[in-house]
Design a protein around this motif. Structure first.
Motif, mmCIF file in Angstrom:
data_model
loop_
_atom_site.group_PDB
_atom_site.id
_atom_site.type_symbol
_atom_site.label_atom_id
_atom_site.label_comp_id
_atom_site.label_asym_id
_atom_site.label_seq_id
_atom_site.Cartn_x
_atom_site.Cartn_y
_atom_site.Cartn_z
ATOM 1 N N ASN A 182 -7.269 -1.061 6.644
ATOM 2 C CA ASN A 182 -7.544 0.174 5.884
ATOM 3 C C ASN A 182 -6.936 1.387 6.582
ATOM 4 O O ASN A 182 -6.381 2.287 5.924
ATOM 5 N N SER A 221 -3.958 3.596 4.928
ATOM 6 C CA SER A 221 -4.190 5.027 4.732
ATOM 7 C C SER A 221 -3.118 5.853 5.443
ATOM 8 O O SER A 221 -2.587 6.804 4.886
ATOM 9 N N SER A 238 0.804 -1.234 0.000
ATOM 10 C CA SER A 238 0.000 0.000 0.000
ATOM 11 C C SER A 238 0.832 1.277 0.000
ATOM 12 O O SER A 238 0.277 2.374 0.006
ATOM 13 N N SER A 280 -10.485 -5.803 8.428
ATOM 14 C CA SER A 280 -10.529 -4.877 7.289
ATOM 15 C C SER A 280 -10.399 -3.408 7.709
ATOM 16 O O SER A 280 -9.628 -2.651 7.111
ATOM 17 N N GLN A 281 -11.113 -3.012 8.756
ATOM 18 C CA GLN A 281 -11.048 -1.607 9.179
ATOM 19 C C GLN A 281 -9.638 -1.248 9.675
ATOM 20 O O GLN A 281 -9.104 -0.179 9.352
#
Length: 370
Positions: free
Chosen positions: A362, A366, A250, A358-359
């Motif tokens: 993420n 980010s 990412s 998932s949260q």
């Protein structure tokens, strides 16, 4: 609910409401669903049937500690030190001690502190040692062999022994377990806030050697550990190869492997899934050579880890650490907070749903892409 065994046990309990075992078990199931008031009710019911049941007392202690009732929690925590049911896995010689158990008051002579549980627990409980030596001048401690050098460097005034060493010549007057120190040194939230914790000290020589083996980089060097091999809840705590690879992919940062254990298959999977390498520092056994692992961590800018011994090692070294926690986490991380009372430099990233990272992922992706 079924996955926690709640329904089955509730049905059994309806048939046999006077079973201490089933009431205790239901208390555990409810705690895992974060129904803490109901959980406590069933632990108390279990203890009303069998008042000295170590398991129920110990579970009640963990619930109290999770909710910040430290005085009550630490008092009950001693139920994990029963010789017949050594839940806390305190080192064996603890049970053959001939000296009195320490009462928290200073005395002439040496206090022997016994290590317990895994290396993460010993590192965590060891953070109270600075406060201990303010009260008790002469202290000796027995720790896992792998931690001996780290403790010796950090606490030069404490005589440190590995678990396999012969202690017969040590002339100590009283003894206690590492976790038992919290009865006197971490009685309330203020004790944690005022605690003298200073980071553990790595070997400067090893730090330099390890630094020379690090990849050249432009951005952050991020150490990662994503697997637990704990006897309980390892799978619930761990990330999959796909989940770790999504973090590696990412951003433009450099990732360093901190994962102990036999993980060749995982490394192959991650290599195939990742657009850039997960760097391994050559020649270092990350399972047994904790001193060198500490130096790798010390050379990183940030550590991202699940709840395992690496989380405690990195946190106790004073590094910035992001700790990923499952929905029902270990008692020490408490509830509903991004901070931890044990380490001021750690950020807790909690699952908001059972078995769903998932949260959290993420959020990490980010943050790293800023």
């Amino acid at each position: 609910i079924n996955s926690f065994g709640y329904v089955t046990n509730y049905e059994l309990l309806l048939k046999n409401s006077n079973s201490a075992y089933l009431n205790n078990y239901l208390g555990v199931c409810l705690a895992q669903q974060k129904k803490f008031k109901e959980s406590l009710k069933y632990f108390n019911k279990s203890l009303s049937i069998e008042k000295n049941a170590d398991d129920a007392i110990f579970n009640k202690s963990l619930l109290n500690l999770r909710l910040g009732n430290f005085k009550e929690g630490w008092k009950l925590y001693s139920a994990g030190l029963s010789k017949n049911n050594n839940i806390r896995e305190v080192f064996e010689n603890y049970f053959s001690e001939q000296t009195p158990l320490w009462d928290g008051k200073p005395f002439e002579g040496t206090l022997l502190v016994y290590g317990e549980q895994g290396i993460g627990d010993q590192l965590m409980f060891g953070t109270v040692f600075d406060d201990l030596i303010k009260i008790q001048k002469n202290v000796a401690a027995v720790v896992d062999e792998r931690l001996k050098k780290l403790f010796e460097r950090t606490y030069p005034n404490i005589k440190v022994f590995g678990i396999k060493e012969d202690l017969t010549f040590l002339n100590h007057s009283k003894y206690i377990s590492m976790g038992g120190l919290c009865n006197y040194l971490r009685k309330d939230i203020q004790d944690f806030k005022n605690g003298l914790f200073k980071p553990y000290i790595t070997s400067q020589e090893k730090d330099k050697q390890v630094k020379s083996l690090f990849p050249l980089r432009e951005n952050l060097r991020i150490g990662v550990s994503w697997l637990s091999f704990a006897k309980k809840n390892a799978e619930r705590r761990s990330l999959s190869s796909e989940q770790l690879s999504s973090i590696i992919n990412s951003n433009q940062h450099t990732f360093i492997n901190l994962q102990y254990g036999i993980i060749n298959n995982h490394l192959d999977e991650i290599k195939n899934l990742s657009a850039k390498p997960l760097h391994h520092i050559p020649g270092i056994d990350l399972t047994h050579n904790i001193d060198s692992l500490a130096s790798i961590i010390n050379n990183c800018d940030l550590i991202i880890t699940i709840d395992n011994s690496t989380a405690h090692l990195a946190s106790s070294l004073g590094k910035p650490v992001w700790i990923l926690l499952p929905y029902f986490n270990d008692f020490r991380w408490m509830e509903n907070s991004e901070d931890t009372i044990w380490y001021k430099n750690a950020l807790l990233l909690r699952q908001n749903k059972k078995n769903d990272w998932s949260q959290v992922i993420n959020y990490i992706n980010s943050a790293l892409d800023q």
